[in-house]
Scaffold this active site. Structure first.
Site, mmCIF file in Angstrom:
data_model
loop_
_atom_site.group_PDB
_atom_site.id
_atom_site.type_symbol
_atom_site.label_atom_id
_atom_site.label_comp_id
_atom_site.label_asym_id
_atom_site.label_seq_id
_atom_site.Cartn_x
_atom_site.Cartn_y
_atom_site.Cartn_z
ATOM 1 N N ALA A 21 4.110 1.446 5.808
ATOM 2 C CA ALA A 21 3.472 1.923 7.046
ATOM 3 C C ALA A 21 2.902 3.319 6.801
ATOM 4 O O ALA A 21 3.369 4.040 5.912
ATOM 5 C CB ALA A 21 4.511 1.967 8.153
ATOM 6 N N GLY A 54 6.959 -1.139 4.677
ATOM 7 C CA GLY A 54 6.254 -2.172 5.437
ATOM 8 C C GLY A 54 5.480 -3.128 4.536
ATOM 9 O O GLY A 54 5.279 -4.300 4.890
ATOM 10 N N GLU A 94 7.879 -5.605 3.516
ATOM 11 C CA GLU A 94 8.218 -6.425 4.688
ATOM 12 C C GLU A 94 7.157 -7.492 4.927
ATOM 13 O O GLU A 94 7.465 -8.647 5.243
ATOM 14 C CB GLU A 94 8.392 -5.527 5.921
ATOM 15 C CG GLU A 94 9.679 -4.722 5.806
ATOM 16 C CD GLU A 94 9.844 -3.666 6.884
ATOM 17 O OE1 GLU A 94 8.912 -2.835 7.034
ATOM 18 O OE2 GLU A 94 10.879 -3.659 7.563
ATOM 19 N N GLU A 96 12.488 3.856 2.905
ATOM 20 C CA GLU A 96 12.570 4.433 4.254
ATOM 21 C C GLU A 96 13.698 5.439 4.419
ATOM 22 O O GLU A 96 13.560 6.444 5.106
ATOM 23 C CB GLU A 96 12.725 3.324 5.307
ATOM 24 C CG GLU A 96 11.438 2.590 5.664
ATOM 25 C CD GLU A 96 11.137 1.428 4.737
ATOM 26 O OE1 GLU A 96 11.698 1.379 3.622
ATOM 27 O OE2 GLU A 96 10.334 0.558 5.121
#
Ligand code: 3H9
Length: 715
Positions: free
Chosen positions: A61, A102, A105, A125
């Site tokens: 992200a 992300g 993910e 993260e």
């Protein structure tokens, strides 16, 4: 346009293209979501393959997006993944380079994952004070066993492609064309694997053992208030992956992520991430061409010189160490051998690579053997006379184009450079001990240091995988200059009757790995004594405590007694043991010097006095143009001195507390403890404007931000 797509034999290949790291920004997800939805509706599309441009799948992200509240119509990677889950098509990820956060993910939400051998998969993260927040904590334990998944997320480990294949996270690893391989998998009879990805139970779970696994994990990470904030929530989320149905586990993860993203520790850690990436943004640096460094030299084979030689060897640069004393050479060789043997033992290096690196370090007693070196680092005794003698010699012997660096931790680079006729090719490279372990490198610019010399030093730092920070030429540069004020306050507190172990305990509770007195014992009280004698203007306390300890040969850890005692028969022998005789010594010296004893000093006051001393010194260095940005000082403190990263560094912490509050406390301290608490002009200005250090740097148009940058650029 952040995404593009093309159809290949009924397979829609969607390429994420958002340089430099294909961050999955809100804007990108706003484009990606309709592409996924339209592929779902398109009867001619059998399957979808995601891939990344720029040699990377995705860095995750976009961390910049986290700083503001998303608008109601914002699309995030969670929406894209929800659309994949709703779709009836088959999805695959073709991974090249990094698939992080992300990005991973997104890949885990696909039915198939194919990677090139150079791929790296991970969830970093936690380093940003977050947890994977788009299903990662629920999906990874279903792709590999729960225990390994939890450890991988807690430690932010990046799995190499081969390892990820072995653990079941990847379906195939290929040498080159990952997209081609993914297309052929989804085209040739592959099935939708949604139920598998959302299987009721994650892999390798023994439900009876779960409470034990979870409680062990909670015990292994730091307490919530000392930096373990995100780790405990991450463990909770993984526990939910086992105890709750997928849908509820996912909801739990989302809630925990959303709490963390707004938390102070995460905001501070994100500041550290970006501050680190700003370090080499120095006016004029990118235009300068660094010199090629094929061979390096080090003068001095002591602890620092040996560590620096290892740094060169690890960076693939052959190095020659000048050391005239045979026993010293023997000790250095043993250190090098021991260090590489340990690396091989731990599986970090192959025997062959370790041997190659060891062989690339040569020793000589003759300066002429380093005449051909492109760069030489001097690491001799910290004395101006000795350093000048070495530099005069180097100037006469090393080829004219060679760059000469000093590893001094305090001395004047201009004075050292004046011993040569090539001041433009002289700079400071201050390594932190142990040099081959500590990541920080201060690169010190003298008045005459050229941009090319700076660019060369930064390039060498990069090859050594150091975090390099530019400092102007001032006593102690950035780190040690600020440390002097921190140390002064710790000693002042002890002189007022606060026992060293209490000062240390308060600073550890704040998040430092060790308190100031344990640190003094580690670096050596004899070293502090020499510095205090050389620069009495920086003050070493109101009493003669340092002299007394020095006379008593209480040098610290190295000889088992300092501010603490050390018992070699207990554990590692490095555990500080409270020594009441030192407390009595403080009391006696305080009486002699007329320093009043105080009672009721709180932990809050201890932290404020030590940390605000750093802030005030940091503000002075910014004012003088010695540090380029407050963030640079934060990085020096986080990587060089153990400042708790979840507080972002001293300058960030001041912003967090409110600069006006720090200023008000400093005025109170001045009133109570004396004129050494004179607040920096910059601190006063920012406090009066209700501003922040952070916004005083980014060319916000203020006079300060401009002068700070300009000063250091030409310091
Ligand atoms: C996440 O994914 C949350 C999800 O679980 C849930 C969401 C709901 N965002 O390091 P470099 C910039 S959290 C924004 O020098 P390298 C960086 O600032 C994210 N910007 O390159 C720099 O900018 P500039 C989890 C980012 O090749 C430039 O890219 N992911 C991001 O040495 C180059 O960076 C992470 O924590 C980002 N995510 O290393 C990964 N990443 O040019 C963090 C980088 O203006 N990133 N930038 O200075 C990294 O670890 C490294 O950057 C990476 C590349 C290995 C990717």
């Amino acid at each position: 346009m952040f995404v593009r797509s093309e159809d290949r034999d009924g397979v829609r290949v969607i390429t994420i293209d958002n340089p430099p790291v294909n961050a999955l920004s809100f804007a990108l997800c706003g484009e990606l979501l309709p592409l996924v939805e339209s592929a779902g509706r398109d009867a001619s599309v059998k399957a979808v393959v995601f891939t990344g441009a720029n040699g990377i799948f995705s860095g995750g992200a976009d961390v910049n997006d986290f700083n503001s509240e998303p608008a109601p119509d914002t699309r995030t990677i969670r929406d894209v993944i929800a659309a994949i889950d709703r779709s009836e098509k088959i999805f695959a990820a073709a991974i090249e380079g990094n698939a992080l956060g992300g990005g991973l993910e997104l890949a885990l939400a696909c039915d198939y994952r194919v990677a090139r051998a150079n791929a790296r998969l991970g969830f970093p993260e936690i380093q940003l004070g977050l947890l994977p927040g788009a299903g990662g904590t629920q999906r990874l334990p279903r792709a590999m066993d729960v225990q390994s998944a939890l450890q991988m997320m807690l430690k932010a480990t990046r799995l190499a492609a081969a390892e990820a294949l072995e653990k079941g996270v990847l379906d195939r690893v290929v040498e080159d064309d990952a997209v081609g391989a993914a297309v052929s998998i989804v085209r040739d009879g592959a099935k939708r694997r949604l139920s598998e990805r959302k299987a009721i139970l994650p892999k390798g779970v023994d439900r009876l053992a779960l409470p034990f696994v979870v409680s062990q994990a909670h015990k292994m990470v730091p307490p919530e208030e000392s930096g373990g904030f995100a780790a405990h929530k991450l463990i909770d989320a993984v526990e939910a992956a086992v105890t709750l149905p997928f849908k509820y586990g996912l909801a739990r993860e989302f809630r925990l992520f959303d709490e963390l993203v707004r938390s102070k520790p995460s905001i501070a850690l994100r500041h550290v991430f970006f501050a680190e990436r700003e370090l080499n943004k120095i006016p004029g640096l990118s235009e300068a061409r660094p010199a090629d460094i094929a061979r390096a030299g080090v003068v001095g084979g002591g602890t620092m010189g040996t560590g620096i030689a290892i740094c060169f060897a690890d960076a693939g640069i052959p190095v020659t160490v000048v050391e005239p004393i045979d026993e010293q050479v023997e000790r250095a060789k043993q250190t090098i051998f021991g260090m590489y043997a340990h690396q091989v033992q731990r599986g970090r290096l192959t025997q062959e690579e370790a041997w190659k690196r060891g062989q690339s370090i040569a020793f000589t007693a003759d300066y002429n053997d380093i005449a051909d070196c492109d760069l030489v680092v001097e690491a001799v005794f910290e004395s101006m006379d000795v350093k000048k003698e070495v530099f005069t010699k180097l100037d006469g012997i090393v080829k004219a184009s060679g760059v000469l660096c000093s590893n001094t931790s305090t001395l004047d680079i201009d004075a050292i450079a004046s011993a040569t006729k090539r001041a433009e090719r002289v700079c400071g490279t201050h390594f932190f001990a142990p040099a081959n372990i500590m990541k920080l490198l201060e690169i010190v610019r003298g008045t005459a240091t050229s941009m090319q010399t700076l660019a060369t030093a930064f390039a060498v730092g990069r090859r050594m995988r150091k975090i390099s920070v530019l400092s102007g030429n001032a006593f102690g540069f950035i780190g040690n200059r600020m440390l002097l004020d921190y140390a002064r306050e710790a000693v002042f507190l002890a002189e007022e009757g606060v026992a060293p172990y209490r000062v240390d305990a308060a600073m550890k509770r704040f998040g430092f790995p060790m308190g100031p007195f344990a640190m003094f014992d580690l670096s050596g009280i004899d070293v502090a004594w020499h510095i205090a004698k050389a620069r009495p203007d920086f003050g070493s306390g109101r009493t003669k405590i340092l002299d007394r300890l020095y006379e008593m040969k209480r040098f610290g850890q190295k000889n088992g007694v300092g501010y603490y005692r050390y018992d070699r028969s207990v554990g590692s022998g490095r555990e500080p043991i409270r020594d009441e005789s030192v407390e009595a010594l403080f009391a006696e010296e305080a009486r002699r010097a007329g320093v009043a004893q105080r009672s009721g000093v709180t932990d809050e006051e201890i932290v404020q006095r030590c940390v605000y001393a750093l802030v005030n010194a940091g503000a002075l260095l910014l004012e003088d143009g010695i540090a380029l940005r407050p963030g640079d000082e934060d990085i020096v403190y986080v990587y060089g001195y153990g400042f708790p990263p979840h507080h972002g560094g001293p300058m960030w912490y001041a912003d967090e507390v409110g600069v006006e509050n720090v200023y008000a406390a400093i005025l109170r301290f001045k009133e109570e403890f004396g004129p050494h608490w004179q607040p920096a002009r910059l601190l006063e200005e920012i406090a009066e404007a209700h501003g922040k250090f952070a916004s005083s740097r980014h060319g916000d148009g203020s006079e300060q931000s401009r002068t700070t940058e300009v000063n250091v650029a030409h310091a």
